[in-house]
Motif scaffolding. Structure first.
Motif, PDB file in Angstrom:
ATOM      1  N   MET A 139       0.830  -1.214   0.000  1.00  0.00           N
ATOM      2  CA  MET A 139       0.000   0.000   0.000  1.00  0.00           C
ATOM      3  C   MET A 139       0.863   1.263   0.000  1.00  0.00           C
ATOM      4  O   MET A 139       0.414   2.339  -0.411  1.00  0.00           O
ATOM      5  N   LEU A 140       2.119   1.112   0.425  1.00  0.00           N
ATOM      6  CA  LEU A 140       3.021   2.261   0.433  1.00  0.00           C
ATOM      7  C   LEU A 140       3.313   2.745  -0.984  1.00  0.00           C
ATOM      8  O   LEU A 140       3.767   3.876  -1.182  1.00  0.00           O
ATOM      9  N   GLY A 141       3.041   1.884  -1.980  1.00  0.00           N
ATOM     10  CA  GLY A 141       3.227   2.256  -3.376  1.00  0.00           C
ATOM     11  C   GLY A 141       1.921   2.546  -4.092  1.00  0.00           C
ATOM     12  O   GLY A 141       1.895   2.672  -5.327  1.00  0.00           O
ATOM     13  N   ASP A 142       0.825   2.644  -3.360  1.00  0.00           N
ATOM     14  CA  ASP A 142      -0.484   2.904  -3.974  1.00  0.00           C
ATOM     15  C   ASP A 142      -0.502   4.286  -4.645  1.00  0.00           C
ATOM     16  O   ASP A 142      -0.014   5.280  -4.070  1.00  0.00           O
ATOM     17  N   THR A 143      -1.141   4.328  -5.824  1.00  0.00           N
ATOM     18  CA  THR A 143      -1.320   5.633  -6.493  1.00  0.00           C
ATOM     19  C   THR A 143      -2.782   5.870  -6.864  1.00  0.00           C
ATOM     20  O   THR A 143      -3.096   6.851  -7.535  1.00  0.00           O
ATOM     21  N   ALA A 144      -3.665   4.958  -6.433  1.00  0.00           N
ATOM     22  CA  ALA A 144      -5.104   5.155  -6.648  1.00  0.00           C
ATOM     23  C   ALA A 144      -5.874   4.094  -5.885  1.00  0.00           C
ATOM     24  O   ALA A 144      -5.305   3.105  -5.411  1.00  0.00           O
ATOM     25  N   VAL A 145      -7.179   4.321  -5.756  1.00  0.00           N
ATOM     26  CA  VAL A 145      -8.122   3.282  -5.336  1.00  0.00           C
ATOM     27  C   VAL A 145      -9.117   3.154  -6.476  1.00  0.00           C
ATOM     28  O   VAL A 145      -9.592   4.167  -7.014  1.00  0.00           O
ATOM     29  N   ALA A 146      -9.421   1.907  -6.870  1.00  0.00           N
ATOM     30  CA  ALA A 146     -10.293   1.687  -8.031  1.00  0.00           C
ATOM     31  C   ALA A 146     -11.584   0.993  -7.616  1.00  0.00           C
ATOM     32  O   ALA A 146     -11.601   0.158  -6.707  1.00  0.00           O
ATOM     33  N   VAL A 147     -12.680   1.366  -8.325  1.00  0.00           N
ATOM     34  CA  VAL A 147     -13.975   0.717  -8.147  1.00  0.00           C
ATOM     35  C   VAL A 147     -14.523   0.394  -9.531  1.00  0.00           C
ATOM     36  O   VAL A 147     -14.082   0.944 -10.537  1.00  0.00           O
ATOM     37  N   ASN A 148     -15.469  -0.537  -9.586  1.00  0.00           N
ATOM     38  CA  ASN A 148     -16.113  -0.854 -10.860  1.00  0.00           C
ATOM     39  C   ASN A 148     -17.082   0.271 -11.226  1.00  0.00           C
ATOM     40  O   ASN A 148     -17.861   0.723 -10.374  1.00  0.00           O
ATOM     41  N   PRO A 149     -17.062   0.745 -12.475  1.00  0.00           N
ATOM     42  CA  PRO A 149     -17.945   1.863 -12.847  1.00  0.00           C
ATOM     43  C   PRO A 149     -19.432   1.556 -12.693  1.00  0.00           C
ATOM     44  O   PRO A 149     -20.258   2.467 -12.599  1.00  0.00           O
ATOM     45  N   ASP A 150     -19.788   0.260 -12.661  1.00  0.00           N
ATOM     46  CA  ASP A 150     -21.196  -0.115 -12.530  1.00  0.00           C
ATOM     47  C   ASP A 150     -21.606  -0.384 -11.084  1.00  0.00           C
ATOM     48  O   ASP A 150     -22.737  -0.777 -10.824  1.00  0.00           O
ATOM     49  N   ASP A 151     -20.664  -0.213 -10.161  1.00  0.00           N
ATOM     50  CA  ASP A 151     -20.954  -0.476  -8.750  1.00  0.00           C
ATOM     51  C   ASP A 151     -21.669   0.747  -8.158  1.00  0.00           C
ATOM     52  O   ASP A 151     -21.071   1.813  -7.947  1.00  0.00           O
ATOM     53  N   GLN A 152     -22.970   0.588  -7.901  1.00  0.00           N
ATOM     54  CA  GLN A 152     -23.779   1.714  -7.439  1.00  0.00           C
ATOM     55  C   GLN A 152     -23.325   2.260  -6.085  1.00  0.00           C
ATOM     56  O   GLN A 152     -23.571   3.429  -5.753  1.00  0.00           O
ATOM     57  N   ARG A 153     -22.634   1.440  -5.298  1.00  0.00           N
ATOM     58  CA  ARG A 153     -22.196   1.897  -3.974  1.00  0.00           C
ATOM     59  C   ARG A 153     -21.171   3.022  -4.067  1.00  0.00           C
ATOM     60  O   ARG A 153     -21.041   3.848  -3.158  1.00  0.00           O
ATOM     61  N   TYR A 154     -20.407   3.016  -5.170  1.00  0.00           N
ATOM     62  CA  TYR A 154     -19.267   3.931  -5.228  1.00  0.00           C
ATOM     63  C   TYR A 154     -19.332   4.940  -6.374  1.00  0.00           C
ATOM     64  O   TYR A 154     -18.432   5.772  -6.514  1.00  0.00           O
ATOM     65  N   LYS A 155     -20.374   4.900  -7.184  1.00  0.00           N
ATOM     66  CA  LYS A 155     -20.437   5.771  -8.369  1.00  0.00           C
ATOM     67  C   LYS A 155     -20.251   7.236  -8.007  1.00  0.00           C
ATOM     68  O   LYS A 155     -19.554   7.996  -8.695  1.00  0.00           O
ATOM     69  N   HIS A 156     -20.863   7.659  -6.886  1.00  0.00           N
ATOM     70  CA  HIS A 156     -20.819   9.069  -6.499  1.00  0.00           C
ATOM     71  C   HIS A 156     -19.453   9.495  -5.953  1.00  0.00           C
ATOM     72  O   HIS A 156     -19.193  10.687  -5.753  1.00  0.00           O
ATOM     73  N   LEU A 157     -18.556   8.474  -5.716  1.00  0.00           N
ATOM     74  CA  LEU A 157     -17.248   8.800  -5.143  1.00  0.00           C
ATOM     75  C   LEU A 157     -16.142   8.902  -6.194  1.00  0.00           C
ATOM     76  O   LEU A 157     -15.032   9.350  -5.877  1.00  0.00           O
ATOM     77  N   ILE A 158     -16.440   8.459  -7.413  1.00  0.00           N
ATOM     78  CA  ILE A 158     -15.414   8.453  -8.466  1.00  0.00           C
ATOM     79  C   ILE A 158     -14.911   9.882  -8.696  1.00  0.00           C
ATOM     80  O   ILE A 158     -15.690  10.821  -8.873  1.00  0.00           O
ATOM     81  N   GLY A 159     -13.596  10.041  -8.682  1.00  0.00           N
ATOM     82  CA  GLY A 159     -12.968  11.341  -8.902  1.00  0.00           C
ATOM     83  C   GLY A 159     -12.555  12.051  -7.627  1.00  0.00           C
ATOM     84  O   GLY A 159     -11.746  12.992  -7.657  1.00  0.00           O
ATOM     85  N   ARG A 160     -13.074  11.609  -6.480  1.00  0.00           N
ATOM     86  CA  ARG A 160     -12.689  12.259  -5.225  1.00  0.00           C
ATOM     87  C   ARG A 160     -11.277  11.823  -4.821  1.00  0.00           C
ATOM     88  O   ARG A 160     -10.773  10.789  -5.260  1.00  0.00           O
ATOM     89  N   LYS A 161     -10.662  12.591  -3.943  1.00  0.00           N
ATOM     90  CA  LYS A 161      -9.283  12.340  -3.535  1.00  0.00           C
ATOM     91  C   LYS A 161      -9.248  11.720  -2.139  1.00  0.00           C
ATOM     92  O   LYS A 161     -10.067  12.043  -1.260  1.00  0.00           O
ATOM     93  N   LEU A 162      -8.268  10.811  -1.985  1.00  0.00           N
ATOM     94  CA  LEU A 162      -8.040  10.153  -0.695  1.00  0.00           C
ATOM     95  C   LEU A 162      -6.632  10.494  -0.189  1.00  0.00           C
ATOM     96  O   LEU A 162      -5.765  10.891  -0.965  1.00  0.00           O
ATOM     97  N   ILE A 163      -6.430  10.280   1.117  1.00  0.00           N
ATOM     98  CA  ILE A 163      -5.096  10.451   1.701  1.00  0.00           C
ATOM     99  C   ILE A 163      -4.577   9.067   2.085  1.00  0.00           C
ATOM    100  O   ILE A 163      -5.210   8.354   2.871  1.00  0.00           O
ATOM    101  N   LEU A 164      -3.411   8.696   1.516  1.00  0.00           N
ATOM    102  CA  LEU A 164      -2.818   7.385   1.811  1.00  0.00           C
ATOM    103  C   LEU A 164      -2.329   7.358   3.250  1.00  0.00           C
ATOM    104  O   LEU A 164      -1.564   8.244   3.670  1.00  0.00           O
ATOM    105  N   PRO A 165      -2.792   6.378   4.036  1.00  0.00           N
ATOM    106  CA  PRO A 165      -2.353   6.303   5.438  1.00  0.00           C
ATOM    107  C   PRO A 165      -0.830   6.281   5.561  1.00  0.00           C
ATOM    108  O   PRO A 165      -0.128   5.798   4.674  1.00  0.00           O
ATOM    109  N   ILE A 166      -0.340   6.783   6.651  1.00  0.00           N
ATOM    110  CA  ILE A 166       1.076   6.805   7.050  1.00  0.00           C
ATOM    111  C   ILE A 166       1.894   7.780   6.205  1.00  0.00           C
ATOM    112  O   ILE A 166       2.545   8.680   6.732  1.00  0.00           O
TER     113      ILE A 166
END
Length: 828
Positions: free
Chosen positions: A154-181
């Motif tokens: 995870m220390l090398g993570d550069t994104a979090v990905a979701v399926n475009p058809d997943d209704q749980r996450y559609k509204h979150l696509i494009g938002r920014k996250l902060i990588l822990p640590i």
């Protein structure tokens, strides 16, 4: 033996990674490292090791009697084969089939080299699935949870990905996250590759440490951050974890995430983990510059060659396995970061970085005219040179006479574990470079395992040394046992005791052959009819029978060998020689040899013996070459021209180039064989009765045979002397529907009843008393065993094995009681 000009080419490959590992371990004992020696000195040490130990495989093959053309022995690092490797690399590079690229490859931190996909062995591990919380940049109280089996990446993570058809996450696509640590800002992206059912449906994306993430990273133009280096340690990009081993980092990282409350949960998770096929260290997906072969164009030709019958697998079921790999093949990573092997013919200009692929180092750069070049440090995968074996060993790229004569070859015999390592690549290279498949038939044999079904290995200490087995049992016994045990394409569970089977057969062959040779005096005997003649008046019934059985066996053995069913061929050979020849024909001949009043009959027996022994030794030769050669040479001394009338003459100096026996349908007499089988059953029944009654094996019996019809009666009448001699019968009465005499035991052969008179053979009263005592004793035992089995407490509480044993004992006792009651009825 069938008259073909046959080449079996011996040789070995240089086993790049494995051999380098062995030599590096030797250096370690001397407190040295290859880097201290330097490349040239290290290669010298490897050649020294090869000179000392490299011949072990071929020495074992020699001891086993493998009939290779040893003068042609080759090694993949030989000069001629190295020329072929050079020619192939340049040929494929010029066609655009070899290229250099930066991709995720399989990396072994222990061996320090890239591995091809099929050099990675996957094992099921009982690991964990860690659920990690990544908070949103714009709302520290809101987070998304991702699941991973490798939290250190995870220390090398550069994104979090979701399926475009997943209704749980559609509204979150494009938002920014902060990588822990580390606190790095990363986006939430949408990609159809994401499996919504895995974990939470949101996955971390580490382009530098996962092949699927790498492809996703290219699609979304993500950064690639390497946090694990070539030694399996964490890089500076890993922040405070720099320098830690990857697995130490995992533990430390999880502890820190717990402290920061970024670890949501952990659950057990069984998943497949890749290991290096040579050292078993866990393989690391690693982003690296490597050289690859484009496989799809080559694989298509190989698939076509199988579909149209140019390449055939035996057993046929391996065709699907082979084609499946070809249809789903990925480009082959051929560069290895080791020193032992064929160095890449790739040169880099030190002034302008221009790359040149050439047979030797260029004098001047075509781009900048500089004369400073550096050769690529990498070597080729061992399988690259092994893929050229069918034609490189015959002189290619030169058009030699051997290449014209022997390419394409006929048959490859190998283990299923290297179908894609070796078989597929040989087919692809043969078709690409020679325009023809390198062989038409591929025989896949099983793997030898220990008696518990485990692979043999040094670490388990469960290996069986073939040389030790040869010293103890003989090479022929080892060969024959292995062939008998190897059912078509199946693995073999092997223990040392299994070699007793081959030793017993070898002993049988030796003893039977010595008896036959001692009784031969062919050159001084009167000539008998040839095999082709209808020699009913000169050859006895049993002579014609054994010749019929010989030709039946010859046809079956030849057909099985042609069909690559070696163990079935060996079984037919075993049954013919041990049972037909030794148990029946030799026994029938023993008394004939002593009858000096009938020299014609002795001559017929001797000539038949010689003919059958000669053909049998020829049939045996592929299976037991040493023993058969020795005995055949002895036969040659007694009968230099062979048995009169034999199908094959002794026309060679050595058995290996003598004619293979030919199947002669005229000498196969099914009716005669059926008649003999019927007579054998009568003889076996008589022998069995003596054993049951406890009488001497040669005690004379009187029998009455109730024939169902005139044909059976005639058969019995014609062969009364044979039955009397083989079964020690004093008197044989035969009639249609004969009545059972009193005091006689009964047996049935097909629809024929045989009555054995017991009066005079045994004391009937004493036998009756003995059987009655047995009946009472067995009845008592049955009562005790079945009382136990009728007890519900016993069935409920006794171990399953004890219950099974008692049930088996009950069946055995009841069977014994039935025989006792039948024997009592026989003497009434």
């Amino acid at each position: 033996m069938q008259g073909f000009n046959t080449l079996w080419m011996p040789g070995t490959d240089h086993a790049g990674i494995a051999t380098q590992n062995v030599v590096e371990k030797q250096l370690a004992k001397e407190k040295l490292h290859r880097w201290e020696l330097g490349r040239d000195k290290f290669i010298e040490r490897v050649w020294e090791w090869k000179k000392e130990y490299g011949g072990q495989i071929t020495n074992q093959l020699r001891r086993l009697g493998s009939s290779l053309d040893w003068e042609r022995e080759r090694f993949t690092m030989d000069g001629g084969l190295s020329d072929a490797v050079l020619e192939t690399f340049i040929n494929l590079y010029d066609k655009g089939l070899i290229y250099k690229g930066k991709y995720i490859i399989n990396w072994c931190p222990r061996c320090g080299t890239a591995l091809a996909d099929d050099e990675v062995e996957h094992e099921e591990h009982e690991g964990h699935l860690w659920y990690l919380q990544y908070t949103f940049k714009d709302d520290q109280h809101e987070y998304i949870t991702v699941a991973t089996t490798r939290p250190e990446t995870m220390l090398g993570d550069t994104a979090v990905a979701v399926n475009p058809d997943d209704q749980r996450y559609k509204h979150l696509i494009g938002r920014k996250l902060i990588l822990p640590i580390l606190g790095r800002e990363i986006p939430i992206i949408a990609d159809p590759w994401v499996d919504s059912e895995f974990g939470t449906g949101a996955v971390k994306v580490t382009p530098a440490h996962d092949p699927n993430d790498f492809e996703m990273g290219k699609r979304h133009d993500l950064d690639t951050i390497t946090v694990i280096d070539e030694d399996g340690n964490m890089t500076a990009e890993a922040g405070e974890f720099e320098g830690m081993d990857r697995f130490e980092c995992r533990e430390a990282l999880i502890e820190e995430m717990k402290e920061h409350e970024d670890l949501e949960s952990v659950e057990p998770h069984v998943h497949s983990v890749g290991h290096c096929y040579r050292c078993s260290v866990v393989v690391e997906p690693y982003l690296s510059d490597q050289w690859f072969v484009k496989m799809q164009p080559l694989a298509r030709k190989a698939i076509d060659a199988t579909d149209d019958g140019r390449v055939n697998f035996h057993p046929q079921r391996w065709t699907g396995f082979y084609k499946s790999w070809l249809e789903n093949v990925r480009d082959w990573c051929i560069s290895r970061q080791i020193w032992w092997g064929h160095r890449l013919p790739v040169y880099y200009c030190q002034e302008c970085d221009h790359t040149v692929v050439a047979r030797k180092m260029p004098e001047n750069c075509e781009k900048c005219n500089s004369g400073e070049f550096q050769q690529d440090e990498d070597v080729l995968d061992t399988w690259f040179s092994s893929a050229l074996w069918p034609f490189s060993t015959l002189g290619w790229p030169e058009e030699t006479e051997e290449l014209k004569r022997y390419y394409p070859t006929n048959t490859l015999i190998t283990d299923r574990g290297i179908i894609y390592f070796w078989v597929a690549r040989m087919v692809m290279m043969g078709l690409e470079l020679r325009g023809e498949a390198p062989f038409s038939d591929v025989m896949i044999h099983g793997t030898i395992l220990d008696e518990r079904g485990r692979k043999m290995s040094k670490s388990l200490g469960n290996g069986i040394d073939p040389i030790e087995m040869i010293e103890k049992y003989g090479a022929d016994a080892v060969r024959f046992s292995l062939i008998m045990l190897t059912t078509e394409g199946q693995d073999v569970k092997l223990s040392e005791s299994k070699f007793e089977m081959g030793r017993n057969f070898a002993n049988k062959v030796w003893n039977a052959s010595r008896f036959t040779l001692m009784n031969l005096d062919i050159n001084n005997s009167d000539s008998c009819a040839t095999e082709e003649e209808d020699s009913g008046q000169k050859r006895r019934f049993e002579d014609r029978w054994i010749l019929s059985r010989l030709h039946s066996a010859t046809g079956e053995i030849t057909d099985y060998l042609d069909d690559f069913r070696l163990n079935e061929a060996a079984q037919v050979l075993y049954d013919f020689f041990w049972h037909d020849f030794c148990d029946w024909y030799l026994e029938a001949c023993k008394t004939r040899m002593q009858d000096e009043d009938d020299l014609k009959d002795i001559a017929a027996a001797r000539e038949t013996l010689a003919s059958v022994l000669d053909a049998s030794l020829r049939l045996m030769h592929p299976f037991v070459p040493f023993l058969s050669e020795v005995l055949w040479q002895q036969l040659k001394e007694i009968a230099p021209d062979g048995a009169p009338g034999a199908a094959e003459k002794i026309n060679a100096d050595a058995l290996i180039v003598a004619d293979w026996p030919k199947y002669n349908e005229k000498l196969k007499d099914i009716n005669l064989e059926e008649d003999m089988h019927f007579l054998q059953q009568i003889i076996s029944t008589a022998r069995r009765l003596r054993k049951e009654k406890g009488t001497a094996e040669n005690a004379q019996l009187n029998i009455v045979i109730s024939a169902p019809d005139q044909e059976i009666k005639a058969l019995i009448e014609d062969h009364k002397p044979f039955l009397a001699k083989m079964a020690f019968l004093d008197d044989i009465e035969c009639d249609i529907q004969a009545k059972k005499p009193s005091h006689s035991a009964t047996s049935v052969v097909d629809t024929t009843e045989i009555f054995f008179r017991l009066e005079g053979l045994i004391d009937l009263e004493k036998e009756k008393e003995r059987l009655e005592e047995q009946r009472l004793d067995v009845t008592d035992h049955i009562g005790k065993v079945e009382k136990q089995l009728d007890n519900p407490d016993f069935l409920a509480n006794a171990p399953d094995e004890v219950v099974r044993r008692q049930k088996k004992r009950s069946r055995e006792l009841r069977s014994k009681l039935e025989k006792i009651i039948q024997n009592l009825a026989d003497i009434e």
